[in-house]
Design an enzyme around this catalytic site. Structure first.
Site, short mmCIF file in Angstrom:
data_model
loop_
_atom_site.label_atom_id
_atom_site.label_comp_id
_atom_site.label_asym_id
_atom_site.label_seq_id
_atom_site.Cartn_x
_atom_site.Cartn_y
_atom_site.Cartn_z
N GLU A 256 0.68 -0.91 0.02
CA GLU A 256 -0.07 0.17 0.11
C GLU A 256 0.96 1.20 0.01
OE1 GLU A 256 -2.80 -0.36 0.09
OE2 GLU A 256 -2.94 -2.40 0.38
N CYS A 295 -3.14 8.95 3.07
CA CYS A 295 -2.70 8.22 1.50
C CYS A 295 -3.87 8.75 1.19
CB CYS A 295 -2.19 6.74 2.09
SG CYS A 295 -3.67 5.90 2.77
P1 NAP Z 1 8.67 4.27 4.67
O1 NAP Z 1 9.45 5.83 5.24
O2 NAP Z 1 8.35 3.71 3.22
O3 NAP Z 1 8.45 3.70 6.41
C1 NAP Z 1 6.81 2.77 6.02
C2 NAP Z 1 7.80 1.43 7.17
O4 NAP Z 1 8.84 0.81 6.67
C3 NAP Z 1 7.80 2.38 8.14
O5 NAP Z 1 7.69 1.53 9.17
C4 NAP Z 1 10.01 1.99 8.05
O6 NAP Z 1 9.79 2.11 9.09
C5 NAP Z 1 10.29 0.88 7.11
N1 NAP Z 1 10.66 0.76 6.30
C6 NAP Z 1 11.45 1.64 6.34
N2 NAP Z 1 12.63 0.43 5.12
C7 NAP Z 1 13.17 0.03 5.04
C8 NAP Z 1 13.26 -1.08 4.46
N3 NAP Z 1 14.31 -1.41 3.83
N4 NAP Z 1 12.31 -2.23 4.12
C9 NAP Z 1 11.52 -3.11 4.87
N5 NAP Z 1 10.78 -1.61 6.37
C10 NAP Z 1 11.14 -0.71 5.95
O7 NAP Z 1 7.01 5.06 4.74
P2 NAP Z 1 5.94 6.71 5.76
O8 NAP Z 1 7.19 7.91 5.44
O9 NAP Z 1 6.42 5.73 7.22
O10 NAP Z 1 4.91 6.42 4.59
C11 NAP Z 1 5.04 8.25 4.65
C12 NAP Z 1 4.31 6.79 2.88
O11 NAP Z 1 3.56 6.43 3.24
C13 NAP Z 1 3.51 8.02 2.26
O12 NAP Z 1 3.66 8.27 0.76
C14 NAP Z 1 2.26 7.89 1.92
O13 NAP Z 1 1.05 7.94 1.01
C15 NAP Z 1 2.34 6.27 1.95
N6 NAP Z 1 1.42 5.81 2.86
C16 NAP Z 1 0.25 4.95 2.33
C17 NAP Z 1 -0.99 4.33 2.76
C18 NAP Z 1 -1.70 3.76 1.96
O14 NAP Z 1 -2.84 2.56 2.68
N7 NAP Z 1 -1.60 3.26 0.46
C19 NAP Z 1 -1.21 4.32 4.22
C20 NAP Z 1 -0.11 5.48 4.74
C21 NAP Z 1 1.09 5.87 4.00
P3 NAP Z 1 10.69 2.90 10.05
O15 NAP Z 1 10.21 3.71 10.30
O16 NAP Z 1 11.81 2.13 10.96
O17 NAP Z 1 11.89 3.36 8.91
#
Ligand code: NAP
Length: 521
Positions: A256, A295
């Site tokens: 997602e 999102c």
């Molecule tokens: P993110 O930086 O991609 O982080 C999401 C999750 O992934 C966090 O738990 C993060 O852990 C983890 N993570 C980071 N690097 C990783 C890796 N290499 N391997 C495995 N896990 C890893 O995203 P975010 O900043 O939290 O969220 C913002 C984005 O999410 C926005 O672009 C938004 O559109 C999207 N979003 C989408 C939805 C949907 O349902 N489609 C819902 C909400 C948000 P750490 O925090 O420990 O780094």
């Protein structure tokens, strides 16, 4: 300072230095620290498979539903405390914190009811049987059974409770144990939810574990019957999908990710009408609720050319009444962003959009209400405008994950609006505001292939609409292309990710007898 620990293999354990900080985004003050370094994640995966999985698979859907109901109630009993934590660590207003928490417990309660409806069985019967030969006794029947693996849930920062609860509810109802990993920056709420569930004893041992801090080598221990459900950025999603072990073992992955969601105003809508006002309310709500960090929030607003000036005037009027600042004040609607990095990204994102758009409200750096010091991570609501949506690129390609949206004209035809929406390369949701049946019909069929969900706003449902930004457990959540090509929730549809669908061929009376005990999909 508080050091968060992971709940793995039935006990709490912290990681080694270096730790990562968690902040109060309203003030910038550090609240806690966390590390997952040195934790034995292979043991956690094995524990889920050996202890949590068998315990869950021994329970019927009714029993798992009752378990989810108790879990939702246990969390709800701590609602006030969790709201305070969401304000402290997420910068949430009280309303935004309730949206996250009630979304969590509401989704769990919904899946609890589904479990009750499915009854005292452990498998699902999928459709009718098919005759497979000239002999009517030889038939084929599809069934779905629980997969014997573990589900790793990696969540985004913006909904620490809801993200955790909605994924866990579906997985646990399907009978698959979970290792939940909250985003580090806002982990306090999810961490406390895990503590509450552990103390309540409502879940069998090994059914739910939590890893706080980085994912570490967790994904390298997954096997062919395991699954990863991820919510976050497209970049991280691509890394997870491309993880060598995940590719080698064909581990199921659901992503997602980002989305450039759209609102389309129909040409029939008169300024000042109920449908017009619903359009304004839902656009402004999506720009401001959770500081625009949903999102599903509307990022692109398509309005017929001759209504553009009226729409701009009314949106700007509504946005002018919105206060950004101290989230503990009732008058404040827009709270802080979770991290300084997001504040920087959003400001850079606005600049990027301004290479082709102009500002009609805000600009990201407006006045703040009763914020002490300058350590907080705020961006004020910002409405941009484009004169020509077709010649623009950035607005259709780049998600600014904050209180920011862009107003654009289209020629008033459903075909033109749908072509512009499609330039977002796949979205979670688009909304259409109209009461013209032909326009709505054309828009639905023009939009459906590019969106996980289409929300129709009109005068007859104006008083009942939660808006496109609210994810309902009955409806699927996910979208094609940029949105990650994933699918979650959608009632029973969500269970498919955690279950194996198997076709069984054999003697009709025998199979009828065996499968007659199952729940019918
Ligand atoms: P993110 O930086 O991609 O982080 C999401 C999750 O992934 C966090 O738990 C993060 O852990 C983890 N993570 C980071 N690097 C990783 C890796 N290499 N391997 C495995 N896990 C890893 O995203 P975010 O900043 O939290 O969220 C913002 C984005 O999410 C926005 O672009 C938004 O559109 C999207 N979003 C989408 C939805 C949907 O349902 N489609 C819902 C909400 C948000 P750490 O925090 O420990 O780094």
């Amino acid at each position: 300072m508080q050091t968060l620990e992971s709940y793995l293999c039935g006990s709490w354990a912290g990681g080694e230095a270096p730790h990562r900080p968690l902040h109060n985004p309203t003030t910038g003050e550090q609240l806690a620290q966390v590390s997952s370094k040195g934790l034995d994640l292979n043991a956690a995966v094995q524990y889920a498979r050996d202890v949590g999985g068998p315990a869950l698979r021994a329970m019927s859907f009714t029993e798992r539903g009752a378990m989810l109901d108790k879990a939702a109630k246990a969390i709800n009993d701590h609602r006030e405390e969790l709201i305070e934590l969401a304000t402290l660590n997420g910068g949430n207003t009280r309303k935004d914190a309730k949206f996250d928490l009630d979304g969590c417990t509401g989704t769990m309660a919904y899946y609890a009811r589904l479990g009750h409806k499915l009854g005292d069985t452990t498998f699902l019967v999928d459709g009718n049987s098919s005759r497979l030969s000239g002999n009517p006794r030889y038939i084929g029947q599809h069934i779905s059974v629980t997969r014997p693996g573990v589900a790793v849930h990696i969540n985004a920062f913006n909904f620490p409770a809801w993200g955790m609860g909605e994924k866990a509810a579906v997985s646990l109802l399907a009978g698959v144990p979970v290792i939940s990993k909250p985003a580090t920056s806002t982990a306090l709420v999810a961490y406390r939810v895990m503590q509450i569930l552990e103390e309540s004893g409502v879940l069998p041992e090994g059914a739910l574990q939590m890893l706080v801090g980085s994912t570490g080598d967790l994904l390298d221990h997954l096997g062919p019957h395991d699954a990863v459900a991820f919510t976050g950025s497209a970049d991280t999603g691509a890394k997870i999908r491309g993880n060598a072990n995940i590719v080698k073992n064909s581990v199921r992955v659901n992503i997602e990710a980002d989305s450039l969601n759209s609102a389309v105003l129909g040409p029939d809508v008169e300024p000042g009408s109920d449908t017009w006002n619903l359009f304004l309310t839902e656009v402004v709500r999506d720009m401001t609720q959770k500081a625009g960090q949903k999102c599903t929030a509307i990022r692109r607003i398509f309005v017929p050319k001759d209504l553009l000036d009226d729409a701009q005037t009314d949106l700007v009027n509504d946005l002018e009444a919105i206060k950004t600042g101290n989230p503990t004040l009732r008058a404040v609607t827009v709270s802080a962003l979770a991290t300084q990095a997001q504040q920087e990204d959003i400001r850079a994102g606005i600049d990027r959009l301004l290479s082709e758009a102009s500002t009609v409200h805000g600009g990201g750096n407006g006045d703040l209400t009763e914020v002490e010091g300058d350590g907080g991570f705020f961006v004020t609501p910002t409405l941009l405008k484009l004169e020509d949506a077709h010649s623009a690129d950035a607005v259709h390609a780049f998600e600014v994950f904050g209180p920011v949206a862009t107003l654009m004209p289209y020629d008033g035809s459903a075909a033109d609006a749908c072509a512009l929406v499609a330039r977002g390369q796949g979205s979670l949701v688009s909304s259409v505001y109209s009461d013209d049946k032909k326009f709505i019909r054309d828009a639905i069929f023009g939009l459906a292939a590019y969106n996980g969900r289409v929300h129709i706003g009109g005068k007859k449902i104006a008083d009942h609409s939660p808006g496109p930004g609210t994810v309902m457990p009955q409806m699927i959540h996910g979208g094609p292309g940029r949105a990650g090509a994933g699918e979650e929730l959608g009632g029973l549809r969500g269970l498919a990710f955690y279950m194996q669908r198997t076709g069984v061929q054999g003697n009709a009376p025998l199979l009828d007898k065996i499968f007659g005990e199952g729940a019918i999909l």
